[in-house]
Design a protein around this motif. Structure first.
Motif, PDB file in Angstrom:
ATOM      1  N   GLU A 197      21.524 -39.477   1.228  1.00  0.00           N
ATOM      2  CA  GLU A 197      22.708 -39.183   2.037  1.00  0.00           C
ATOM      3  C   GLU A 197      22.628 -37.754   2.576  1.00  0.00           C
ATOM      4  O   GLU A 197      23.265 -36.848   2.042  1.00  0.00           O
ATOM      5  CB  GLU A 197      23.981 -39.360   1.196  1.00  0.00           C
ATOM      6  CG  GLU A 197      25.241 -39.508   2.016  1.00  0.00           C
ATOM      7  CD  GLU A 197      26.433 -39.892   1.154  1.00  0.00           C
ATOM      8  OE1 GLU A 197      27.556 -39.537   1.532  1.00  0.00           O
ATOM      9  OE2 GLU A 197      26.232 -40.536   0.101  1.00  0.00           O
ATOM     10  N   PRO A 198      21.842 -37.524   3.611  1.00  0.00           N
ATOM     11  CA  PRO A 198      21.592 -36.170   4.106  1.00  0.00           C
ATOM     12  C   PRO A 198      22.860 -35.479   4.588  1.00  0.00           C
ATOM     13  O   PRO A 198      23.763 -36.115   5.132  1.00  0.00           O
ATOM     14  CB  PRO A 198      20.618 -36.394   5.277  1.00  0.00           C
ATOM     15  CG  PRO A 198      20.029 -37.742   5.036  1.00  0.00           C
ATOM     16  CD  PRO A 198      21.099 -38.547   4.371  1.00  0.00           C
ATOM     17  N   ILE A 199      22.914 -34.159   4.368  1.00  0.00           N
ATOM     18  CA  ILE A 199      24.005 -33.340   4.864  1.00  0.00           C
ATOM     19  C   ILE A 199      23.404 -32.072   5.480  1.00  0.00           C
ATOM     20  O   ILE A 199      22.240 -31.745   5.256  1.00  0.00           O
ATOM     21  CB  ILE A 199      25.012 -32.946   3.763  1.00  0.00           C
ATOM     22  CG1 ILE A 199      24.308 -32.133   2.656  1.00  0.00           C
ATOM     23  CG2 ILE A 199      25.691 -34.171   3.193  1.00  0.00           C
ATOM     24  CD1 ILE A 199      25.262 -31.581   1.621  1.00  0.00           C
ATOM     25  N   THR A 200      24.211 -31.365   6.261  1.00  0.00           N
ATOM     26  CA  THR A 200      23.755 -30.121   6.869  1.00  0.00           C
ATOM     27  C   THR A 200      23.861 -28.976   5.865  1.00  0.00           C
ATOM     28  O   THR A 200      24.599 -29.064   4.876  1.00  0.00           O
ATOM     29  CB  THR A 200      24.594 -29.786   8.106  1.00  0.00           C
ATOM     30  OG1 THR A 200      25.956 -29.538   7.690  1.00  0.00           O
ATOM     31  CG2 THR A 200      24.559 -30.941   9.113  1.00  0.00           C
ATOM     32  N   ILE A 201      23.146 -27.904   6.138  1.00  0.00           N
ATOM     33  CA  ILE A 201      23.216 -26.739   5.260  1.00  0.00           C
ATOM     34  C   ILE A 201      24.617 -26.133   5.283  1.00  0.00           C
ATOM     35  O   ILE A 201      25.108 -25.628   4.261  1.00  0.00           O
ATOM     36  CB  ILE A 201      22.147 -25.690   5.664  1.00  0.00           C
ATOM     37  CG1 ILE A 201      22.092 -24.557   4.641  1.00  0.00           C
ATOM     38  CG2 ILE A 201      22.436 -25.141   7.056  1.00  0.00           C
ATOM     39  CD1 ILE A 201      21.591 -24.956   3.294  1.00  0.00           C
ATOM     40  N   LYS A 202      25.292 -26.218   6.439  1.00  0.00           N
ATOM     41  CA  LYS A 202      26.659 -25.706   6.538  1.00  0.00           C
ATOM     42  C   LYS A 202      27.600 -26.486   5.632  1.00  0.00           C
ATOM     43  O   LYS A 202      28.419 -25.898   4.910  1.00  0.00           O
ATOM     44  CB  LYS A 202      27.142 -25.780   7.987  1.00  0.00           C
ATOM     45  CG  LYS A 202      28.577 -25.289   8.182  1.00  0.00           C
ATOM     46  CD  LYS A 202      29.012 -25.413   9.640  1.00  0.00           C
ATOM     47  CE  LYS A 202      30.461 -24.970   9.804  1.00  0.00           C
ATOM     48  NZ  LYS A 202      30.906 -25.107  11.223  1.00  0.00           N
ATOM     49  N   LYS A 203      27.479 -27.820   5.647  1.00  0.00           N
ATOM     50  CA  LYS A 203      28.332 -28.650   4.794  1.00  0.00           C
ATOM     51  C   LYS A 203      28.016 -28.392   3.319  1.00  0.00           C
ATOM     52  O   LYS A 203      28.938 -28.308   2.486  1.00  0.00           O
ATOM     53  CB  LYS A 203      28.100 -30.131   5.129  1.00  0.00           C
ATOM     54  CG  LYS A 203      28.965 -31.100   4.319  1.00  0.00           C
ATOM     55  CD  LYS A 203      30.425 -30.950   4.662  1.00  0.00           C
ATOM     56  CE  LYS A 203      31.271 -31.992   3.924  1.00  0.00           C
ATOM     57  NZ  LYS A 203      30.965 -33.373   4.359  1.00  0.00           N
ATOM     58  N   ALA A 204      26.744 -28.241   2.982  1.00  0.00           N
ATOM     59  CA  ALA A 204      26.360 -27.959   1.603  1.00  0.00           C
ATOM     60  C   ALA A 204      26.957 -26.639   1.136  1.00  0.00           C
ATOM     61  O   ALA A 204      27.458 -26.521   0.012  1.00  0.00           O
ATOM     62  CB  ALA A 204      24.836 -27.933   1.483  1.00  0.00           C
ATOM     63  N   TRP A 205      26.923 -25.642   2.013  1.00  0.00           N
ATOM     64  CA  TRP A 205      27.489 -24.329   1.694  1.00  0.00           C
ATOM     65  C   TRP A 205      28.982 -24.441   1.416  1.00  0.00           C
ATOM     66  O   TRP A 205      29.500 -23.866   0.458  1.00  0.00           O
ATOM     67  CB  TRP A 205      27.217 -23.387   2.873  1.00  0.00           C
ATOM     68  CG  TRP A 205      27.636 -21.959   2.657  1.00  0.00           C
ATOM     69  CD1 TRP A 205      28.903 -21.494   2.527  1.00  0.00           C
ATOM     70  CD2 TRP A 205      26.772 -20.821   2.546  1.00  0.00           C
ATOM     71  NE1 TRP A 205      28.895 -20.128   2.369  1.00  0.00           N
ATOM     72  CE2 TRP A 205      27.613 -19.692   2.369  1.00  0.00           C
ATOM     73  CE3 TRP A 205      25.402 -20.631   2.605  1.00  0.00           C
ATOM     74  CZ2 TRP A 205      27.092 -18.403   2.242  1.00  0.00           C
ATOM     75  CZ3 TRP A 205      24.908 -19.339   2.476  1.00  0.00           C
ATOM     76  CH2 TRP A 205      25.727 -18.259   2.294  1.00  0.00           C
ATOM     77  N   GLN A 206      29.701 -25.188   2.239  1.00  0.00           N
ATOM     78  CA  GLN A 206      31.136 -25.353   2.057  1.00  0.00           C
ATOM     79  C   GLN A 206      31.452 -26.067   0.744  1.00  0.00           C
ATOM     80  O   GLN A 206      32.401 -25.701   0.034  1.00  0.00           O
ATOM     81  CB  GLN A 206      31.718 -26.128   3.239  1.00  0.00           C
ATOM     82  CG  GLN A 206      31.679 -25.363   4.555  1.00  0.00           C
ATOM     83  CD  GLN A 206      32.157 -26.201   5.731  1.00  0.00           C
ATOM     84  OE1 GLN A 206      32.298 -27.413   5.625  1.00  0.00           O
ATOM     85  NE2 GLN A 206      32.391 -25.548   6.866  1.00  0.00           N
TER      86      GLN A 206
END
Length: 301
Positions: A82-91
């Motif tokens: 379930e890939p996510i962006t680095i921005k979403k991971a940071w949040q």
């Protein structure tokens, strides 16, 4: 009826954990005040290092790198299902850090991670893998720190017994989590696993280096191996005990236990430990608080 029983058990366990945390916090606070005694009123007389401003700035930059590495590690952990962006991971990471202030045993971090993903089982397994790897690094340096404490306080026999009996006790307490961790560990892609381990090691080295810089700035006369052992000891105690207020009290008390035989002015121990907490935990938590209100928590989904 079963739902009521589960709810009752959860409330009871939460109450017990809260009581333990309160007792620990009170005990550590009393220990610190007792140790300081007359030193409590000498804070203004503390000699601040000449390089303090530069060290503080470098530690702040490393804090950003630290949490970026954690966000990148989480992104890599999810990319296979379930890939996510680095921005979403940071949040997600920063919101979990903020939630840890109100939820017991760092479950705020786990809640933030799981609530934002569709596959709850895979996400939980990935989170357990992340925690398990960091725990391994913490144990390695922490055992080195424990050995130093055992030698100073002449409790080598008890230390050996603790090492012998610790594994079965940990295995019994965390059997379900460990079983899930090992299952996920065996099934994960090896390239992804190597990347996760590499990022975990990089992040661990970053916050060890942060702590080392602050301790060395205030305690330049102590040898590097002793400072590293003290860092391992403080991180181990911080990870092992249920805590209030992001670990305030327990972290400082464990630092006093380790460094007191080598340092006459206890303020030189407390100040760097307090600063590393402020920089690495409090400041990112304030940022994470903004993201908490943006997330729609839906664990049952």
């Amino acid at each position: 009826m079963q739902i009521k029983n589960n709810h009752s058990n959860y409330l009871q366990n939460t109450w017990i954990i809260g009581l333990i945390k309160l007792v620990l916090f009170g005990g550590c606070l009393y220990f610190i005040i007792t140790k300081f005694q007359d030193q409590l009123f000498r804070f203004r007389e503390t000699v601040w290092p000449d390089s303090f401003g530069m060290v503080l700035g470098l530690v702040g930059i490393l804090m950003i790198i630290n949490w970026y590495l954690e966000a990148l590690r989480w992104k890599v952990s999810l990319q296979s299902f379930e890939p996510i962006t680095i921005k979403k991971a940071w949040q997600i990471i920063l919101s979990g850090l903020a939630l840890n202030w109100v939820l017991p045993l760092t479950t705020g971090d786990l809640l933030a991670r799981i609530s934002q993903q569709q596959d709850k089982y895979q996400t939980t397994s990935a989170a357990m893998l992340n925690r398990g790897i960091m725990l391994c690094f913490t144990l390695i340096l922490g055992i080195y720190g424990m050995s130093k404490v055992a030698m100073v306080y002449e409790v080598n026999g008890w230390f050996t017994l603790l090492l012998i009996f610790s594994y079965p006790i940990i295995r019994w307490l965390f059997k379900k989590s460990l079983d899930r961790f090992f299952t996920y560990f065996r099934n994960i892609d090896r390239t992804t696993l190597i990347r996760i381990i590499g990022l975990s090691l990089a992040r661990y080295l970053v916050f060890v280096f942060q702590f080392y810089l602050l301790l060395f700035a205030f305690l330049p006369d102590l040898p590097s191996d002793l400072l590293l052992a003290g860092i391992g000891w403080v991180f181990l105690i911080r990870s092992a005990l249920p805590l209030f207020f992001g670990g305030v009290g327990v972290r400082e008390a464990s630092g006093i236990v380790f460094f007191e035989p080598y340092v006459s002015d206890l303020q030189l121990i407390i100040i760097p430990i307090f600063l590393i907490w402020m920089i690495n935990t409090v400041l990112p938590s304030l940022v994470g608080l903004v993201f908490v209100f943006q997330f729609r928590v839906n664990i049952a989904r």
